[in-house]
Design an enzyme around this catalytic site. Structure first.
Site, short mmCIF file in Angstrom:
data_model
loop_
_atom_site.label_atom_id
_atom_site.label_comp_id
_atom_site.label_asym_id
_atom_site.label_seq_id
_atom_site.Cartn_x
_atom_site.Cartn_y
_atom_site.Cartn_z
N HIS A 113 0.85 -1.20 0.00
CA HIS A 113 0.00 0.00 0.00
C HIS A 113 0.89 1.25 0.00
O HIS A 113 1.86 1.31 0.76
CB HIS A 113 -0.91 -0.02 1.23
CG HIS A 113 -1.86 1.12 1.26
ND1 HIS A 113 -3.00 1.15 0.49
CD2 HIS A 113 -1.82 2.30 1.93
CE1 HIS A 113 -3.63 2.29 0.71
NE2 HIS A 113 -2.94 3.01 1.57
N ASP A 149 -6.88 -2.51 4.35
CA ASP A 149 -5.54 -1.98 4.65
C ASP A 149 -5.24 -1.93 6.15
O ASP A 149 -4.54 -1.02 6.62
CB ASP A 149 -5.36 -0.57 4.04
CG ASP A 149 -5.49 -0.59 2.52
OD1 ASP A 149 -5.11 -1.59 1.90
OD2 ASP A 149 -5.98 0.41 1.95
N GLU A 178 8.51 1.01 -3.00
CA GLU A 178 7.65 -0.19 -2.99
C GLU A 178 8.43 -1.37 -3.57
O GLU A 178 8.39 -2.48 -3.06
CB GLU A 178 6.39 0.05 -3.83
CG GLU A 178 5.42 1.03 -3.23
CD GLU A 178 4.15 1.15 -4.05
OE1 GLU A 178 3.72 0.16 -4.65
OE2 GLU A 178 3.58 2.26 -4.10
#
Ligand code: GRF
Length: 191
Positions: A113, A149, A178
């Site tokens: 995320h 999340d 990421e």
């Protein structure tokens, strides 16, 4: 480089779009130290650009399209069981999985995320981060539970926001991070 000594973990990656994290996980899976082998890629979008990364490496891809989530998930469960999948990596997968699905694969689903969770769950994170004049942002790899999340955090990377950043520049810098933390998080789980 340390070689992963155990049997590689049969992994599926779920995507919906561009697939840069998928490409990154594919590259990672070929490294000696990697504990994962990507058995297939699933997309809920047959036009997902990222599917080409799997096809280029001759990794099986599946798209199951149906209006009913339960029909899609039941077929998917069959596929996952048949291929003995032990890890599901969500990578830009835009469909919310049902409670039933998550329960079936409890502890085996992880997600990336683009925010420092628990802050900025959901979509459009970079715009909201800038609007709130945050000084830092980042990305998080976390376990998936039935709340959006909100599963246990595996790894996070924090970056500084520059004065001239916009949502696009921020997204680009966060994405680079990421790509570093997703493999690291997988290594952490299996170390
Ligand atoms: C990434 O920013 C990821 O954190 C979020 O969706 C985006 C997917 O990008 N969940 P890509 O499809 O992996 O390039």
């Amino acid at each position: 480089m340390k070689r992963y000594s155990g049997k590689k973990i049969s992994t599926a990656v779920f995507i919906s779009g561009r697939g840069s994290n998928l490409q990154n996980l594919i590259n990672f899976s070929y490294k000696k130290k990697s504990p994962i082998e990507i058995k297939f890629v699933f997309s809920n979008n047959k036009n997902a650009e990222g599917l080409k990364h799997a096809k280029n490496k001759k990794i099986n891809t599946f798209c199951i399209l149906n209006k009913k989530t339960s029909i899609i998930e039941n077929k998917l469960i069959e596929l996952l069981n048949k291929r003995k999948i032990k890890l599901i990596c969500l990578a830009g997968f835009m469909k919310i999985l049902s409670r039933k699905f998550i329960k079936k694969f409890k502890g085996k689903i992880i997600n990336i995320h683009p925010s420092l969770l628990p802050k900025y769950k959901g979509l459009d994170t970079h715009r909201r981060v800038l609007e709130n004049k945050e000084v830092y942002t980042g990305c998080t790899v976390h376990h998936v539970n039935s709340k959006l999340d909100a599963g246990k955090i595996i790894l996070q990377k924090k970056i500084k926001i520059f004065r001239n950043d916009n949502a696009k520049s921020l997204a680009k810098r966060v994405l680079l991070e990421e790509h570093k933390i997703y493999p690291k998080a997988i290594l952490k789980i299996y170390s």
